[in-house]
Write a protein that holds these residues in place. Sequence first.
Motif, PDB file in Angstrom:
ATOM      1  N   UNK A   1      32.005 -49.328  55.238  1.00 45.22           N
ATOM      2  CA  UNK A   1      31.538 -49.295  53.844  1.00 45.22           C
ATOM      3  C   UNK A   1      32.673 -49.349  52.823  1.00 45.22           C
ATOM      4  N   UNK A   2      33.878 -49.056  53.266  1.00 51.79           N
ATOM      5  CA  UNK A   2      34.985 -48.981  52.303  1.00 51.79           C
ATOM      6  C   UNK A   2      35.239 -50.309  51.563  1.00 51.79           C
ATOM      7  N   UNK A   3      35.179 -51.467  52.244  1.00 48.56           N
ATOM      8  CA  UNK A   3      35.395 -52.711  51.485  1.00 48.56           C
ATOM      9  C   UNK A   3      34.347 -52.908  50.384  1.00 48.56           C
ATOM     10  N   UNK A   4      33.101 -52.503  50.660  1.00 53.05           N
ATOM     11  CA  UNK A   4      32.047 -52.666  49.655  1.00 53.05           C
ATOM     12  C   UNK A   4      32.358 -51.784  48.439  1.00 53.05           C
ATOM     13  N   UNK A   5      32.765 -50.544  48.729  1.00 57.18           N
ATOM     14  CA  UNK A   5      33.076 -49.601  47.645  1.00 57.18           C
ATOM     15  C   UNK A   5      34.303 -50.105  46.851  1.00 57.18           C
ATOM     16  N   UNK A   6      35.329 -50.535  47.579  1.00 59.30           N
ATOM     17  CA  UNK A   6      36.559 -50.993  46.910  1.00 59.30           C
ATOM     18  C   UNK A   6      36.264 -52.203  46.010  1.00 59.30           C
TER      19      UNK A   6
ATOM     20  N   UNK B   1      47.205 -57.964  55.093  1.00 58.48           N
ATOM     21  CA  UNK B   1      47.377 -56.701  54.352  1.00 58.48           C
ATOM     22  C   UNK B   1      46.682 -55.559  55.096  1.00 58.48           C
ATOM     23  N   UNK B   2      45.462 -55.834  55.568  1.00 55.36           N
ATOM     24  CA  UNK B   2      44.676 -54.784  56.237  1.00 55.36           C
ATOM     25  C   UNK B   2      45.298 -54.389  57.578  1.00 55.36           C
TER      26      UNK B   2
ATOM     27  N   UNK C   1      44.368 -51.559  41.517  1.00 56.82           N
ATOM     28  CA  UNK C   1      43.505 -51.650  42.702  1.00 56.82           C
ATOM     29  C   UNK C   1      44.327 -51.612  43.997  1.00 56.82           C
ATOM     30  N   UNK C   2      45.634 -51.764  43.906  1.00 55.41           N
ATOM     31  CA  UNK C   2      46.433 -51.936  45.116  1.00 55.41           C
ATOM     32  C   UNK C   2      46.375 -50.724  46.054  1.00 55.41           C
ATOM     33  N   UNK C   3      46.392 -49.531  45.478  1.00 49.58           N
ATOM     34  CA  UNK C   3      46.361 -48.350  46.365  1.00 49.58           C
ATOM     35  C   UNK C   3      44.987 -48.217  47.026  1.00 49.58           C
TER      36      UNK C   3
ATOM     37  N   UNK D   1      41.765 -48.686  52.042  1.00 50.42           N
ATOM     38  CA  UNK D   1      40.775 -49.331  52.916  1.00 50.42           C
ATOM     39  C   UNK D   1      41.424 -49.601  54.270  1.00 50.42           C
ATOM     40  N   UNK D   2      42.636 -50.132  54.230  1.00 50.05           N
ATOM     41  CA  UNK D   2      43.341 -50.435  55.477  1.00 50.05           C
ATOM     42  C   UNK D   2      43.682 -49.161  56.250  1.00 50.05           C
TER      43      UNK D   2
END
Length: 436
Positions: free
Chosen positions: A180-185, A229-230, A390-392, A397-398
């Motif tokens: 779910x983290x990518x959706x939230x991010x 990145x991930x 947004x970078x942090x 997420x990663x």
Amino acid sequence: MDPVKQKLKEVGSKRAEQLKRLVAEHGNDVIQEVTLEQVISGMKGIVALLTDTSSLDPEEGIRFRDYSIPELRQHLPKLKDDGEPLPEGLFYLMLLGEIPDRATVDFISRDWARRAADIPGHAFDVINALPKSAHPMIQFNTAILAMSTQSHFRKAYMEGMDKKDYWDPMYEGVNDLISRLPVIAAYIYRRVFHNEKYIDMDPSLDWAGNLAHMMGYDSEEIKRLMRLYMVLHADHEGGNVSAHTTHLVGTALSNPYYSFAAGMNGLAGPLHGMANQEVMVWLEQLIAEIGDNPTKEQIREYAENTLKQGRVIPGYGHAVLRKTDPRFTEQLNFANKYIPEAPLIKLVRNIYEVVPDVLRSTGKVKNPWPNVDAISGSLLTSYGITEHPIYTVLFGVSRSLGVLSSLIWDRIYGQPLERPSSKSLEWYMKKVGFKQ
Ligand SMILES: CC(=O)SCCNC(=O)CCNC(=O)[C@H](O)C(C)(C)COP(=O)(O)OP(=O)(O)OC[C@H]1O[C@@H](n2cnc3c(N)ncnc32)[C@H](O)[C@@H]1OP(=O)(O)O
Ligand SMILES: O=C([O-])CC(=O)C(=O)O
């Protein structure tokens, strides 16, 4: 049963048994001496944690379950031969200690896409209740905590589950959370920076590809960058602030959402994950003061001024590493291959030639070399993801991949409450016979 979970059950029970025997047979063996300085300098070099997912060598850098980054890029499954490894495969490797085949990675992709569809509506409501000016990490963490209403672990605990089975609801919660983290991010990104024009998940995409898609980037290049990145930010053994905090809070049997949110609060500090944003602030100021094509002498002066002001040069130095971070090198290789002429990448290269000398000349910085954060923001910006705050969140997420697979292992191993001792200054002075 989920084949990954089935395998974990087999591997996990054997290793948990091994750990029990190890402690029973060698519990009183001395493994290390500890100096006063080590304690006072943030416990540096003290071996005090059990983490299987990755290990960090000061000279060589990170290995994920014994695989270096170049080895990962060679062996982990990819969507295309010339692409980057899929982070789903790294999750499997960190969890199970072996490289998965493509079918297993596809299974994880599909499983996460399914799980991601069930985010409770109130996770978005709490984000919307915050001002858009709230830092994305505030919004990210608030949503993570809000999602804990769905914790399998908490529910199982309240129902009186036998503690030897805790790993099972932890596994479920961890997979829900990671999915779910990518959706939230992406939601936070589109809310804050793109006028609330949200983009739905595409369940046919992989986890990192979907993140790029939901953020509004559908080119293959950006999806490839996001996969890299991930993978690169996923883990850095157990002692870094985000991993250690997630683990520590987990030992109180807090659910995965509470534990991970605690770790993310640490990641949001400027000496840890937030350094990736700090680097961009430092670069922007440099460009504003000097222009976008500074000479090496001008960079040196600017760096020296930063030190004179009693500030750190973000993106440089490390608590463990004593050489250039291979995660920096890997990103630089990527940039040199695909966007060698990008102005920010040129600047990063020039800074790399100057700043280590400046830091070395202080005589106190233990590692003058660049870390992962010295380039990640410049790479994202060069690809058009220019919103530094947004970078942090992307780092977070990663990071979920490593710290949450470790959290499952903590419950497999039945790791107890972490509770070291603390002493006063008087105690330390007395201990070493210090004359006041
Ligand atoms: C994903 C990550 O977390 S990677 C790290 C990201 N953080 C940064 O890039 C921020 C800049 N770097 C730093 O602040 C540090 O190098 C840290 C926090 C990463 C490591 O800290 P430590 O292990 O304490 O470093 P070290 O033992 O070398 O510190 C000794 C001295 O050098 C200073 N120092 C270390 N790195 C730097 C730097 N980049 N710029 C200026 N001074 C530095 C420390 O502040 C300390 O000064 P002090 O004695 O006056 O307090
Ligand atoms: O290892 C550390 O202390 C910090 C770091 O680079 C990371 O967590 O990625």
